[in-house]
Design a protein around this motif. Sequence first.
Motif, PDB file in Angstrom:
ATOM      1  N   HIS A 143     -10.862  -9.908   7.142  1.00  0.00           N
ATOM      2  CA  HIS A 143     -11.385 -10.428   5.740  1.00  0.00           C
ATOM      3  C   HIS A 143     -12.730 -10.141   5.545  1.00  0.00           C
ATOM      4  N   PRO A 144     -12.751  -9.722   4.125  1.00  0.00           N
ATOM      5  CA  PRO A 144     -11.771  -9.348   3.166  1.00  0.00           C
ATOM      6  C   PRO A 144     -11.238  -7.886   3.447  1.00  0.00           C
ATOM      7  N   ALA A 145     -10.069  -7.906   3.635  1.00  0.00           N
ATOM      8  CA  ALA A 145      -9.502  -6.711   3.938  1.00  0.00           C
ATOM      9  C   ALA A 145      -9.675  -5.497   2.735  1.00  0.00           C
ATOM     10  N   ARG A 146      -9.668  -4.275   3.306  1.00  0.00           N
ATOM     11  CA  ARG A 146      -9.791  -3.179   2.481  1.00  0.00           C
ATOM     12  C   ARG A 146      -8.409  -2.377   2.435  1.00  0.00           C
ATOM     13  N   ILE A 147      -7.427  -2.505   3.648  1.00  0.00           N
ATOM     14  CA  ILE A 147      -6.193  -2.057   3.611  1.00  0.00           C
ATOM     15  C   ILE A 147      -5.347  -3.091   4.129  1.00  0.00           C
ATOM     16  N   LEU A 202      -4.476  -4.459  -3.201  1.00  0.00           N
ATOM     17  CA  LEU A 202      -4.558  -4.384  -1.780  1.00  0.00           C
ATOM     18  C   LEU A 202      -3.890  -3.098  -1.180  1.00  0.00           C
ATOM     19  N   PRO A 203      -4.097  -1.863  -0.963  1.00  0.00           N
ATOM     20  CA  PRO A 203      -3.495  -0.726  -0.556  1.00  0.00           C
ATOM     21  C   PRO A 203      -2.587  -1.156   0.911  1.00  0.00           C
ATOM     22  N   LEU A 204      -1.530  -0.672   0.877  1.00  0.00           N
ATOM     23  CA  LEU A 204      -0.681  -0.995   2.166  1.00  0.00           C
ATOM     24  C   LEU A 204      -0.292   0.170   2.964  1.00  0.00           C
ATOM     25  N   LEU A 205      -0.998   1.088   3.156  1.00  0.00           N
ATOM     26  CA  LEU A 205      -0.677   2.145   4.063  1.00  0.00           C
ATOM     27  C   LEU A 205      -1.302   2.102   5.424  1.00  0.00           C
ATOM     28  N   GLY A 206      -1.779   1.115   5.673  1.00  0.00           N
ATOM     29  CA  GLY A 206      -2.537   0.855   6.947  1.00  0.00           C
ATOM     30  C   GLY A 206      -1.521   0.885   8.041  1.00  0.00           C
TER      31      GLY A 206
END
Length: 362
Positions: free
Chosen positions: A202-206, A55-59
Amino acid sequence: MLFIPICYIRPYLRAVLYGIAAATAALLLAALLSALLRVPALRAGIVDRRRQRRLPLLGGLAVVAVTCLIAWVGQWTRVAPLGEGVGELLVAAASVAGLGLVADIWRLHARVLAAGTAVAAAFVVPYRETGVLGGILAVGWIVLATLAFKGLDHADGLAGTVGVVTAFGAGACAAAELMDGLAVLLSVLAAALTGFLMHNWHPARIGFGACGSLFTGFLLSSSLVFTRAGYALVPSAAVMFCLGAVALADALLVVLARSLARRPLARRGPDHLVHRLRPLGLTPQGSVVLLGAGSFSSVLVGVLVHTGWTGEGAVAWVAGGALLAVLVLLRIRVRIPAQAPRTGASTQVRGQVTSQLRVRNG
């Protein structure tokens, strides 16, 4: 005779219209930037290490960038100036967000995050209104509330949902004190969080990450300090508790659960509010909606107490409900996974030696 009232109303009308336009722009830009940052985060390996999927974390970075950009435009054009001390507050929040971005890329101990948040808080507290003792307590509150809000970033959509509700509540309190710049800033933050939630549900994309959660928690808690500066200590503490009740309840639940189980407080695990609601049959989305409704109720009480529409006794109901929820959910058992073995240099050496011995024996 109607000319004078219109002259007084015109600046406020302009501020309201700018607030609507700024919030709309923040929502759209945050949604767009969150989508654009997803692939770079995956390629750079800035992902949540707690989940099985990447899960990328730059949101959170998208929320920070959009909020700061639109606030700067309002300040630069003088359409919605931030007001005395609010600009420094936003700079301090951005600095805390930078520390959180470093934590997203490289792991940082919680003590480092707490120390950085305390230093930033010490520079923004209005000591002239709070006094020395009140200023020290305000710094402690900002650190506690910021780290507690960061703890909500353990489930898809939870931190963003609670952040939106709290930002609207804090903005209402600021508007009641005629702090128009701060109220517009909080509305922009709420809109940016809403745009981010389009990709985080959910389900999160970022994901939010420490960058976004620290920024949001710091900005919300510091805004409450600004809004309540000059009021008595006990009523101020009551209002601040109401607006941060869900995050504080989650932090209390985690501390009690890990202390009773004699597990390190810094060790992560599925022992938060959402995790303990799942065995009751709630879906991930349902758990977030329930906690969002609880946040709305407590924030509404805090706003009513701040504006004088209800007495401080209503805060006791919020505190009692939060404590009861913590004690009930504490009795629900959750499965704590065993700690994964370390994969440091010593482990790699032992693996190489074992492989060589197997080859020789073969």
